[in-house]
Design an enzyme around this catalytic site. Structure first.
Site, PDB file in Angstrom:
ATOM      1  N   ASP A 189      68.625  10.271  18.519  1.00 29.40           N
ATOM      2  CA  ASP A 189      68.150  11.324  17.535  1.00 29.40           C
ATOM      3  C   ASP A 189      67.943  10.672  16.266  1.00 29.40           C
ATOM      4  O   ASP A 189      67.897  11.274  15.287  1.00 29.40           O
ATOM      5  CB  ASP A 189      68.951  12.383  17.202  1.00 29.40           C
ATOM      6  CG  ASP A 189      69.287  13.324  18.781  1.00 29.40           C
ATOM      7  OD1 ASP A 189      68.514  13.121  19.657  1.00 29.40           O
ATOM      8  OD2 ASP A 189      70.253  13.844  18.609  1.00 29.40           O
ATOM      9  N   MET A 234      64.011   1.904  27.584  1.00 30.06           N
ATOM     10  CA  MET A 234      63.403   2.873  28.107  1.00 30.06           C
ATOM     11  C   MET A 234      63.079   2.709  29.473  1.00 30.06           C
ATOM     12  O   MET A 234      61.724   1.838  29.322  1.00 30.06           O
ATOM     13  CB  MET A 234      62.723   3.750  27.151  1.00 30.06           C
ATOM     14  CG  MET A 234      63.442   4.530  25.930  1.00 30.06           C
ATOM     15  SD  MET A 234      62.427   5.477  25.099  1.00 30.06           S
ATOM     16  CE  MET A 234      61.701   4.197  23.935  1.00 30.06           C
ATOM     17  N   ALA A 235      63.334   3.252  30.428  1.00 33.21           N
ATOM     18  CA  ALA A 235      62.571   2.894  31.741  1.00 33.21           C
ATOM     19  C   ALA A 235      61.226   3.327  31.816  1.00 33.21           C
ATOM     20  O   ALA A 235      60.975   4.742  31.413  1.00 33.21           O
ATOM     21  CB  ALA A 235      63.668   3.667  32.887  1.00 33.21           C
ATOM     22  N   GLY A 262      64.794   5.108  20.270  1.00 39.01           N
ATOM     23  CA  GLY A 262      64.128   5.333  21.659  1.00 39.01           C
ATOM     24  C   GLY A 262      62.799   6.138  21.255  1.00 39.01           C
ATOM     25  O   GLY A 262      61.550   5.733  21.206  1.00 39.01           O
ATOM     26  N   ARG A 263      63.010   7.393  21.674  1.00 44.43           N
ATOM     27  CA  ARG A 263      61.658   8.471  21.899  1.00 44.43           C
ATOM     28  C   ARG A 263      60.891   8.393  20.711  1.00 44.43           C
ATOM     29  O   ARG A 263      59.649   8.613  20.458  1.00 44.43           O
ATOM     30  CB  ARG A 263      62.219   9.638  22.079  1.00 44.43           C
ATOM     31  CG  ARG A 263      62.692  10.091  23.652  1.00 44.43           C
ATOM     32  CD  ARG A 263      63.552  11.141  23.723  1.00 44.43           C
ATOM     33  NE  ARG A 263      64.532  11.199  23.033  1.00 44.43           N
ATOM     34  CZ  ARG A 263      65.619  12.358  22.795  1.00 44.43           C
ATOM     35  NH1 ARG A 263      64.995  13.269  23.418  1.00 44.43           N
ATOM     36  NH2 ARG A 263      66.544  12.137  22.245  1.00 44.43           N
ATOM     37  N   GLN A 310      68.399  -5.599  30.421  1.00 46.23           N
ATOM     38  CA  GLN A 310      69.701  -4.507  30.910  1.00 46.23           C
ATOM     39  C   GLN A 310      69.853  -4.659  32.125  1.00 46.23           C
ATOM     40  O   GLN A 310      68.567  -4.126  33.033  1.00 46.23           O
ATOM     41  CB  GLN A 310      69.197  -3.097  30.183  1.00 46.23           C
ATOM     42  CG  GLN A 310      70.428  -2.307  30.429  1.00 46.23           C
ATOM     43  CD  GLN A 310      70.093  -0.662  30.283  1.00 46.23           C
ATOM     44  OE1 GLN A 310      69.244  -0.148  30.778  1.00 46.23           O
ATOM     45  NE2 GLN A 310      70.871  -0.259  29.208  1.00 46.23           N
ATOM     46  N   CYS A 336      73.047   5.667  32.251  1.00 47.44           N
ATOM     47  CA  CYS A 336      71.882   6.219  33.175  1.00 47.44           C
ATOM     48  C   CYS A 336      72.602   7.468  33.596  1.00 47.44           C
ATOM     49  O   CYS A 336      73.393   7.538  34.651  1.00 47.44           O
ATOM     50  CB  CYS A 336      71.190   5.533  34.091  1.00 47.44           C
ATOM     51  SG  CYS A 336      70.041   6.305  34.757  1.00 47.44           S
TER      52      CYS A 336
HETATM   53  C1  LIG Z   1      62.016   7.657  28.939  1.00 41.25           C
HETATM   54  C2  LIG Z   1      63.299   7.448  28.724  1.00 41.25           C
HETATM   55  C3  LIG Z   1      63.909   6.167  29.489  1.00 41.25           C
HETATM   56  C4  LIG Z   1      65.103   5.674  29.215  1.00 41.25           C
HETATM   57  N1  LIG Z   1      65.547   4.735  29.826  1.00 41.25           N
HETATM   58  C5  LIG Z   1      66.764   3.848  29.716  1.00 41.25           C
HETATM   59  C6  LIG Z   1      67.265   2.805  30.322  1.00 41.25           C
HETATM   60  O1  LIG Z   1      66.559   2.353  31.163  1.00 41.25           O
HETATM   61  N2  LIG Z   1      68.404   2.228  29.924  1.00 41.25           N
HETATM   62  C7  LIG Z   1      69.302   2.756  28.848  1.00 41.25           C
HETATM   63  O2  LIG Z   1      70.274   2.477  28.577  1.00 41.25           O
HETATM   64  N3  LIG Z   1      68.796   4.160  28.463  1.00 41.25           N
HETATM   65  C8  LIG Z   1      67.707   4.358  28.570  1.00 41.25           C
HETATM   66  N4  LIG Z   1      67.304   6.118  27.974  1.00 41.25           N
HETATM   67  C9  LIG Z   1      68.018   6.262  27.015  1.00 41.25           C
HETATM   68  C10 LIG Z   1      67.534   5.708  25.563  1.00 41.25           C
HETATM   69  O3  LIG Z   1      67.742   4.159  25.345  1.00 41.25           O
HETATM   70  C11 LIG Z   1      68.381   6.211  24.275  1.00 41.25           C
HETATM   71  O4  LIG Z   1      69.747   6.016  24.407  1.00 41.25           O
HETATM   72  C12 LIG Z   1      68.077   7.797  24.294  1.00 41.25           C
HETATM   73  O5  LIG Z   1      66.854   8.096  24.478  1.00 41.25           O
HETATM   74  C13 LIG Z   1      68.582   8.356  22.859  1.00 41.25           C
HETATM   75  O6  LIG Z   1      67.878   7.756  21.753  1.00 41.25           O
HETATM   76  P1  LIG Z   1      66.524   8.405  21.268  1.00 41.25           P
HETATM   77  O7  LIG Z   1      67.079   9.748  20.846  1.00 41.25           O
HETATM   78  O8  LIG Z   1      66.230   7.776  20.131  1.00 41.25           O
HETATM   79  O9  LIG Z   1      65.531   8.624  22.332  1.00 41.25           O
HETATM   80  C14 LIG Z   1      65.712   6.461  28.054  1.00 41.25           C
HETATM   81  C15 LIG Z   1      65.500   7.306  27.492  1.00 41.25           C
HETATM   82  C16 LIG Z   1      64.193   7.736  27.522  1.00 41.25           C
HETATM   83  C17 LIG Z   1      63.659   8.996  26.903  1.00 41.25           C
END
Ligand SMILES: Cc1cc2nc3c(=O)[nH]c(=O)nc-3n(C[C@H](O)[C@H](O)[C@H](O)COP(=O)(O)O)c2cc1C
Length: 372
Positions: free
Chosen positions: A230, A45-46, A252-253, A98, A128
């Protein structure tokens, strides 16, 4: 390249059968020759996935942690801040770093730098959705240009001896099924694992991740697939693993300011953290982040974490607002300890358990590449 037999089982189940959902999240599996000790992956997550986040993720049960996306152009220009993303701590392995970009040659060079820095896996970002990235031909845009995407994967795979994984969305437009066409091509080009976040780029983070696509992708490729999107509870993780045949789930979140969610998902331990534990983890996170980013950058960076840690009914809302207003991190720490005095002892214990000081931060990459 193939995960352990049990993790690679493709159950071909498309209903929710609770008896079949007792999936063992503590089972190990593999990406290439890298062994991953649990079926839980901490998402890249960026603006979030700093070293402190990744090390915490490992402590709470993530089998694999990932850096945020790193610009291959920034690496190629030896941009000092970008090179900082290649600092790897001794206790975060296995770690995927990554990279994103649109030029196969530049991506290959960046991948070599990632390998030299000591990562275990190179991950390529084809997911992205942010315009600043897609307009350069990188990120999710690559899903629309399969020939370029495959050329990038092939160039990177040939440049490194580490396994290479790819993370992607379902496609650019809503309802797109592009991931199912391009996924097998990326594997043929050299990807040892695929992560699917089955939302379209257009969706950003709205709607729901459609993991029926993850199940379809698993059927099409013979490398491990990681399901992202999710996953916020053990029940959801087990349901997604059982119904898709994915090798692992990515969180992630759900882990932002909440490493306890990882523990619940991996071990089923749903004990709510005490206020003392919450404050101790937050202060540890703050101190490590200062060490990594410096006080000035860390001060702004950390503000979003106060709400993430202190929310969820753990502390009254005005407390977070008070912390965000404070200018110095020392003051933030003092206010936190005043709100939960016992946290000092929890923090001491935590620090005693961690690998100490210099042995943790490998600061070689910066000097190897000459800094900025
Ligand atoms: C703040 C934020 C930054 C993210 N940055 C990246 C990233 O740098 N590279 C990437 O592949 N996915 C990135 N994602 C996507 C997450 O890796 C993930 O695939 C997405 O949030 C869905 O998963 P979740 O529902 O568990 O959050 C980012 C998501 C969030 C919320």
């Amino acid at each position: 390249m193939v995960p352990s037999p049990s993790a690679n089982v493709k159950p071909r189940i498309h209903g929710y059968d609770s008896a079949l959902m007792q999936v063992d999240l503590r089972e190990s599996w593999r990406i290439g020759d890298v062994e991953i000790p649990s079926r839980l992956v901490l998402a890249p997550m960026a603006g979030v996935s700093v070293q402190a986040f990744r090390r915490q993720g490992r402590r709470f049960g993530a089998g694999l942690v990932c850096s945020e996306m790193v610009s291959c152009a920034g690496l190629s220009y030896k941009n000092e801040r970008t090179l900082g993303y290649l600092r790897i701590a001794a206790d975060e392995h296995p770690l995927a770093v990554q990279i994103f970009g649109a030029e196969p040659g530049v991506m290959a060079e960046a991948a070599r730098m990632v390998e030299d820095a000591g990562a275990d896996i190179v991950d390529i970002n084809f997911g992205c959705p942010v315009r600043k990235v897609t307009k350069t031909g990188a990120g999710a845009h690559c899903l629309e240009e399969p020939a370029r995407a495959c050329a990038i994967v092939e160039a990177v795979a040939n440049a490194i001896s580490l396994p290479l994984s790819v993370k992607m969305r379902r496609g650019l437009a809503n309802g797109s099924r592009t991931c199912l066409e391009i996924g097998p091509q990326l594997v043929d080009a050299g990807a040892a694992s695929l992560t699917l976040h089955p939302r379209s780029a257009k969706q950003m983070y709205t709607g729901e991740a459609d993991h029926s696509l993850t199940a379809e992708l698993v059927e099409l490729v013979d490398v491990p697939v990681i399901a992202s999107g999710d996953i916020t509870s053990r029940a959801r993780a087990q349901a997604v693993l059982a119904t898709t045949g994915a090798a692992a789930v990515m969180v992630g979140r759900g882990a932002q300011g909440n490493p306890w969610a990882l523990r619940e998902i991996v071990d089923g331990d749903d004990t709510e953290p005490s206020r003392e534990e919450v404050v101790a983890e937050l202060v540890l996170f703050m101190r490590e982040t200062v060490r990594e980013l410096g006080e000035q950058r860390a001060t702004g960076f950390l503000k979003k974490f106060y709400g993430w840690y202190l929310g969820r009914g753990r502390f009254p809302r005005p407390f977070k607002q008070e912390l965000v207003q404070l200018q110095a991190l020392d003051e933030v720490e003092q206010r936190l300890f005043a709100a939960a005095p016992g946290a000092r002892f929890v923090l001491e214990r935590l620090q005693d358990e961690l690998p100490q000081g210099e042995e943790v931060l490998l600061d070689l990459p910066i000097s190897i590449y000459g800094g900025g």
